[in-house]
Design an enzyme around this catalytic site. Sequence first.
Site, short mmCIF file in Angstrom:
data_model
loop_
_atom_site.label_atom_id
_atom_site.label_comp_id
_atom_site.label_asym_id
_atom_site.label_seq_id
_atom_site.Cartn_x
_atom_site.Cartn_y
_atom_site.Cartn_z
CD GLU A 46 -1.84 0.67 -23.92
OE1 GLU A 46 -1.29 1.37 -24.79
OE2 GLU A 46 -1.92 -0.57 -23.97
CE LYS A 199 1.45 2.36 15.00
NZ LYS A 199 1.52 3.06 13.69
NE ARG A 201 0.09 0.16 11.35
CZ ARG A 201 -0.87 1.04 11.16
NH1 ARG A 201 -2.13 0.65 11.07
NH2 ARG A 201 -0.61 2.32 11.07
N GLY A 232 -5.63 6.09 11.99
CA GLY A 232 -5.75 5.31 13.22
C GLY A 232 -4.67 5.68 14.22
C1 R5P Z 1 4.04 4.31 10.76
O1 R5P Z 1 5.09 3.74 10.75
C2 R5P Z 1 3.89 5.64 10.11
O2 R5P Z 1 4.84 6.56 10.54
C3 R5P Z 1 2.52 6.19 10.33
O3 R5P Z 1 2.32 6.31 11.71
C4 R5P Z 1 1.48 5.30 9.77
O4 R5P Z 1 1.79 4.91 8.48
C5 R5P Z 1 0.14 6.00 9.78
O5 R5P Z 1 -0.82 5.11 9.36
P1 R5P Z 1 -2.33 5.23 9.79
O6 R5P Z 1 -2.73 6.68 9.59
O7 R5P Z 1 -3.05 4.30 8.85
O8 R5P Z 1 -2.45 4.81 11.21
#
Ligand code: R5P
Length: 312
Positions: A46, A199, A201, A232
Site C-alpha cells: 500500500e 491507417k 488498426r 505500430g
Molecule cells: C491514435 O489515435 C494515437 O494518436 C496514436 O497514434 C496511437 O495511440 C499510437 O499507438 P501505437 O504506437 O500503439 O500504434
Amino acid sequence: MNSKAGRFGALQVLTGNANRPLAASIAESVGVPLTSCEVGRYPDGEIEVKLDDDVRGNDVFVVQPTCRPVNENLMELLLILDTLRRASAARITAVMPYFGYARKDRKDEGRVPISAKLVTDVIQAAGANRVLALELHAAQIQGFFDVVVDHLFAAPIFVRHFEKKDLLDPVIVAPDVGGIKIARAYAKRLNGGLAIVDKRRVSPNEAEAMHLIGEVKDRDVILMDDMIATAGTMTEAARVVKEHGCRRAFLAATHGVFAGKAVERISGANVDEIVVTDTIPNPAEVRDMVHVLSSGPLLGEAILRIHESQSV
Ligand code: R5P
C-alpha cells in the site's frame, strides 16, 4: 517557506514517484525548491504519503504523469491530493504531463468502461481544484472534468527543435486521420505541407498503413503524433513515406509510452530521428534510439501563469 505568493498563497511544487526528474526541472523553471513529500510503500505494497513541509493556505501543484506503472502512479496522485486537501492547501492543481487511461474515452462497443471519465472523477473526488495537462490524447477529455483544465500543446517544444534542422521543403504527416488537426497546426508553424497516412488498426497492438494522401517525394517529412505506444502507427507510417521517396523522415511524439513491441519496432525503423518529450521516463532500452526534449520549461511557465492568474 517557498515564496512567489499569489491569490492562493505561496506557490509550491511537489511530486510522487512517476517522474521526479521532470518535477525537478519544472520546479527549477518555476524558481522554487520541490516541496518535500515522501511517497513510499508499506510492507504490503500500500502507498504511504507523508508531507514534510507545511502547505496550509498555499497554491500547490502536484506533478504526476500517470504513466507506467499506471495504477501505482494514479493511486500515488490520488493519495497526494487527499493529503494536500486534509493539510489545508488553498488550491490544488494536478499537473498531468501525461494522462493515462485517456484512450478509452467513449463506449465504442458493448460492455466496456469509459475509463477516462472514471479517472477524471476520482482525481476530482480526491481533491484536485484544477488540472494542467499536456497534449491529452483527446481534447474533449477536458470536458470530463468539472474543474478548470488548462490543456497545453507541445508545439513550442517541437517547433523550436525542428527549426534548427534546416528542413528541405518540409511536409508534416499525420500518421492517421485523427492526427490531421495537430499536423496542420505544425505545418502552418513550420511553413510546410501536409500529408496524411490512412491507417487501419488491426488490433490494439497492430496498425497497418494503407495509403498516403499527399506528396512527400524528395521532401523532409515529420511524422507527428501525440504518443508512441507500441510504435505500430509511427513505424508503419514511416515505412509508407519512405516507400514514397521522402528525403529524411523524423518521428515526433509528445509522449514516449514505448509499450509492447515498441523497442523492436523502432530499432528496425528506417528513420533519421525519433524525438519525444520527457513527460514519461524512457525505458533504458530506448535511450540510445530516442532524442528527448524537455517539457519542464513549458509546464513551469504555465504554472507561473496559473499562479499569477494570467492567461495560459
Ligand atoms: C491514435 O489515435 C494515437 O494518436 C496514436 O497514434 C496511437 O495511440 C499510437 O499507438 P501505437 O504506437 O500503439 O500504434
